[in-house]
Design a protein around this motif. Structure first.
Motif, PDB file in Angstrom:
ATOM      1  N   VAL A   1      24.365   4.548  -5.486  1.00  0.00           N
ATOM      2  CA  VAL A   1      23.429   3.781  -6.302  1.00  0.00           C
ATOM      3  C   VAL A   1      24.155   2.902  -7.317  1.00  0.00           C
ATOM      4  O   VAL A   1      23.721   1.791  -7.609  1.00  0.00           O
ATOM      5  CB  VAL A   1      22.406   4.713  -7.001  1.00  0.00           C
ATOM      6  CG1 VAL A   1      23.069   5.625  -7.997  1.00  0.00           C
ATOM      7  CG2 VAL A   1      21.307   3.909  -7.657  1.00  0.00           C
ATOM      8  N   GLU A   2      25.271   3.388  -7.828  1.00  0.00           N
ATOM      9  CA  GLU A   2      26.010   2.629  -8.841  1.00  0.00           C
ATOM     10  C   GLU A   2      26.685   1.397  -8.265  1.00  0.00           C
ATOM     11  O   GLU A   2      26.608   0.304  -8.833  1.00  0.00           O
ATOM     12  CB  GLU A   2      27.032   3.557  -9.513  1.00  0.00           C
ATOM     13  CG  GLU A   2      28.098   2.875 -10.328  1.00  0.00           C
ATOM     14  CD  GLU A   2      29.302   2.458  -9.485  1.00  0.00           C
ATOM     15  OE1 GLU A   2      29.768   1.315  -9.675  1.00  0.00           O
ATOM     16  OE2 GLU A   2      29.758   3.245  -8.655  1.00  0.00           O
ATOM     17  N   MET A   3      27.360   1.547  -7.129  1.00  0.00           N
ATOM     18  CA  MET A   3      28.181   0.457  -6.605  1.00  0.00           C
ATOM     19  C   MET A   3      27.370  -0.790  -6.246  1.00  0.00           C
ATOM     20  O   MET A   3      27.716  -1.900  -6.686  1.00  0.00           O
ATOM     21  CB  MET A   3      29.005   0.927  -5.409  1.00  0.00           C
ATOM     22  CG  MET A   3      29.971  -0.134  -4.880  1.00  0.00           C
ATOM     23  SD  MET A   3      30.879   0.411  -3.429  1.00  0.00           S
ATOM     24  CE  MET A   3      31.994   1.609  -4.153  1.00  0.00           C
ATOM     25  N   PRO A   4      26.293  -0.691  -5.473  1.00  0.00           N
ATOM     26  CA  PRO A   4      25.537  -1.912  -5.179  1.00  0.00           C
ATOM     27  C   PRO A   4      24.939  -2.555  -6.423  1.00  0.00           C
ATOM     28  O   PRO A   4      24.888  -3.785  -6.530  1.00  0.00           O
ATOM     29  CB  PRO A   4      24.447  -1.436  -4.215  1.00  0.00           C
ATOM     30  CG  PRO A   4      24.967  -0.184  -3.632  1.00  0.00           C
ATOM     31  CD  PRO A   4      25.772   0.456  -4.721  1.00  0.00           C
ATOM     32  N   ASN A   5      24.475  -1.725  -7.365  1.00  0.00           N
ATOM     33  CA  ASN A   5      23.918  -2.301  -8.582  1.00  0.00           C
ATOM     34  C   ASN A   5      24.965  -3.072  -9.377  1.00  0.00           C
ATOM     35  O   ASN A   5      24.676  -4.142  -9.922  1.00  0.00           O
ATOM     36  CB  ASN A   5      23.303  -1.190  -9.443  1.00  0.00           C
ATOM     37  CG  ASN A   5      21.856  -0.925  -9.091  1.00  0.00           C
ATOM     38  OD1 ASN A   5      21.010  -1.798  -9.201  1.00  0.00           O
ATOM     39  ND2 ASN A   5      21.564   0.277  -8.645  1.00  0.00           N
ATOM     40  N   VAL A   6      26.189  -2.547  -9.440  1.00  0.00           N
ATOM     41  CA  VAL A   6      27.246  -3.228 -10.193  1.00  0.00           C
ATOM     42  C   VAL A   6      27.811  -4.401  -9.402  1.00  0.00           C
ATOM     43  O   VAL A   6      27.873  -5.531  -9.892  1.00  0.00           O
ATOM     44  CB  VAL A   6      28.362  -2.239 -10.584  1.00  0.00           C
ATOM     45  CG1 VAL A   6      29.559  -2.992 -11.165  1.00  0.00           C
ATOM     46  CG2 VAL A   6      27.843  -1.229 -11.599  1.00  0.00           C
ATOM     47  N   VAL A   7      28.232  -4.145  -8.179  1.00  0.00           N
ATOM     48  CA  VAL A   7      28.888  -5.187  -7.377  1.00  0.00           C
ATOM     49  C   VAL A   7      27.915  -6.307  -7.026  1.00  0.00           C
ATOM     50  O   VAL A   7      28.259  -7.490  -7.098  1.00  0.00           O
ATOM     51  CB  VAL A   7      29.487  -4.574  -6.092  1.00  0.00           C
ATOM     52  CG1 VAL A   7      30.026  -5.654  -5.167  1.00  0.00           C
ATOM     53  CG2 VAL A   7      30.590  -3.587  -6.449  1.00  0.00           C
ATOM     54  N   GLY A   8      26.688  -5.925  -6.648  1.00  0.00           N
ATOM     55  CA  GLY A   8      25.746  -6.928  -6.171  1.00  0.00           C
ATOM     56  C   GLY A   8      24.856  -7.511  -7.232  1.00  0.00           C
ATOM     57  O   GLY A   8      24.735  -8.732  -7.357  1.00  0.00           O
TER      58      GLY A   8
END
Length: 523
Positions: free
Chosen positions: A413-420
């Protein structure tokens, strides 16, 4: 939670390894739980320290795990529980499982697919490592399978959450009318959910969940072993059991959800929760099922106690955003976390760990994060995330920070929210435009600016709100990239028609501000 002695004779049996974010009785790996099977659960040092998770996050998960294990035992399930303060310990998932296979003379292992790529890769190696069959089952607590998301995504290079969300509404039937159309004739009521919070609005008082003996033991353990991690354990009162999680959901649907929609983007100093559900950590670890949360919101709407915009906004967060980011994560991995389309390289400033900054909106949002392991989505996106984007902070460092500090954060959940979404580092896979904003947005949606030493009305000079000149510096730096973006071209056009001296002054202020940031140097 006491396993048999080392030399006890044990029949060949099945081990069902349940992870700390899988605390659900309807877990796929437990669906055919048979008498004599062993449910293995383990607090392992590797998982608490592969990043230096917030103290409150570790405490919440360990306490929730211990309560879940006790509930299983009360129902007659054999539980082999390894605690970090017990006699039998394990440093890693590998060690915990390997020792348990030998201890119980296990004939096979059944697990539910984990939420993170690195753990799935670990699981895939267990059969060869331990010499017993390992069955990895889908995590059907999510409403959209990997195959279903892949069918939606196809070969598109850019994905639209809104299209995905409408499909999920049709599939689930949530807030759908008898004619197959969405309730109220519209799919999305987001335009009605952006109201600033009036001074007269009183925030509802939340239920308090007093730590019991089990939780107190966990708090003491975390203070001893992880007391040098970020954050605080003071006044810990979050639900850690299934029964308390259900009580919190019922409270939210009755008391906070009615006003959640209108004010979901609002911020008020000293009020970190407002009308937000504060349920995300409970859903992400399994104490609440996403379906029951959606059903509670829909039932309140059908009963006439909650307006449509509030119920729709809440349900969209779960079957829209939550399912969408998970789909993006598994589709784009491995390698998604290394993307850096905007070539952002600046190290994370020290104030992300100390909250010691004159920018009051950041001071409040980061300070509340340290205290609660929580901040609501606008603080995460449009205050902290907006700063990360405008300042050009290194995506890898920003990802680690978000993973460390929030109790609902897992890599999926963290990675797509931050990266994208936050950093636009994936060049538009996730979002059609970067979520960049000046200080005016924060001033509109909060009372932070009235307590700040900077002037949100000024664009340049020592007293100007840094968000103002950082915003235009960001647009100028990436002008060529965004001039053909339909949602950014007007902003680029505005920049092109600004007085050149004013633009240069803003860019000069931005450069001086960014150069003065002190990078984090570690402990």
């Amino acid at each position: 939670m006491t396993p048999p002695p080392e030399d006890a004779a044990a029949p060949m049996t099945t081990i069902r390894f349940v992870l700390g974010d899988q605390l659900s009785r309807n877990l796929s790996s437990l669906s055919d739980l048979a008498k004599g099977d062993v449910v293995l659960m383990a607090e392992v040092d590797d998982e608490a320290t592969y990043v230096r998770h917030h103290q409150r996050k570790i405490a919440f998960l360990f306490a929730a795990m211990r309560h879940f294990a006790a509930e299983l035992e009360a129902d007659g399930v054999r539980v082999d529980y390894l605690s970090l303060d017990g006699q039998r310990k394990a440093a890693s998932f590998d060690e915990a499982l390997g020792d348990a296979i030998a201890r119980h003379k296990a004939s096979r292992v059944v697990v539910t697919e984990p939420g993170e790529w690195r753990v799935l890769e670990m699981m895939k190696g267990w059969e060869a490592a331990f010499g017993v069959p390992v069955e990895i089952r889908p995590d059907d607590r999510f409403l959209c399978s990997h195959d279903e998301f892949e069918a939606f995504a196809g070969d598109r290079s850019s994905l639209l959450m809104e299209a995905f969300y409408r499909g999920m509404r049709e599939r689930t039937g949530y807030l759908m009318g008898p004619n197959g159309k969405p309730e109220g004739g519209r799919w999305n009521y987001d335009a009605e959910n952006r109201k600033p919070l009036p001074k007269r609005i009183i925030v509802p008082e939340r239920p308090h969940f007093e730590p019991d003996e089990t939780t107190e033991g966990v708090l003491a353990l975390v203070a001893r072993r992880f007391g040098n991690h970020f954050g605080s354990l003071a006044d810990f009162d979050y639900p850690v059991s299934r029964s308390d999680a259900k009580r919190y959901l019922a409270w939210f649907a009755a008391k906070a959800l009615p006003d959640f929609g209108a004010y979901e983007d609002a911020m008020r100093q000293g009020e970190p929760l407002l009308f937000h559900s504060h349920l995300s950590a409970l859903i992400n670890c399994g104490l609440l099922d996403p379906r029951e949360c959606c059903e509670a919101a829909e039932a309140a709407y059908r009963a006439g106690t909650v307006p449509l915009n509030a119920a729709e906004g809440f349900i969209r967060q779960i079957i829209g955003w939550r399912e969408f980011v998970r789909g993006v994560y598994w589709r784009e991995m491995p390698g998604y976390g290394a993307r850096n389309a905007l070539e952002a390289m600046r190290p994370l400033p020290d104030f992300f760990w100390t909250a010691d900054t004159d920018m009051n909106c950041l001071k409040q949002s980061i300070g509340e994060t340290a205290a609660n392991a929580y901040a609501h989505h606008i603080q995460r996106l449009m205050v902290i995330g907006n700063f990360c984007l405008l300042a050009g902070l290194d995506p890898v460092e920003v990802q680690e920070w978000y993973l460390v500090v929030y109790h609902d954060a897992y890599e999926w959940v963290e990675m797509p929210n931050v990266v994208g979404m936050i950093l636009y580092a994936d060049d538009g896979v996730f979002a059609t435009k970067p979520y960049a904003a000046s200080g005016n947005y924060i001033n509109k949606m909060s009372n932070y600016c009235g307590h700040c030493r900077y002037d949100v009305k000024q664009r340049t000079g020592e007293d100007a709100c840094p968000f103002n000149y950082l915003y235009w510096d960001f647009i100028a730096r990436h002008r060529e990239r965004f001039e053909d973006n339909p949602r950014m071209s007007r902003t680029v056009y505005t920049l092109g028609h600004m007085d050149e001296a004013k633009v240069e002054a803003m860019r000069g202020d931005a450069g001086r501000f960014l150069d003065a940031l002190q990078p984090y140097r570690g402990d």
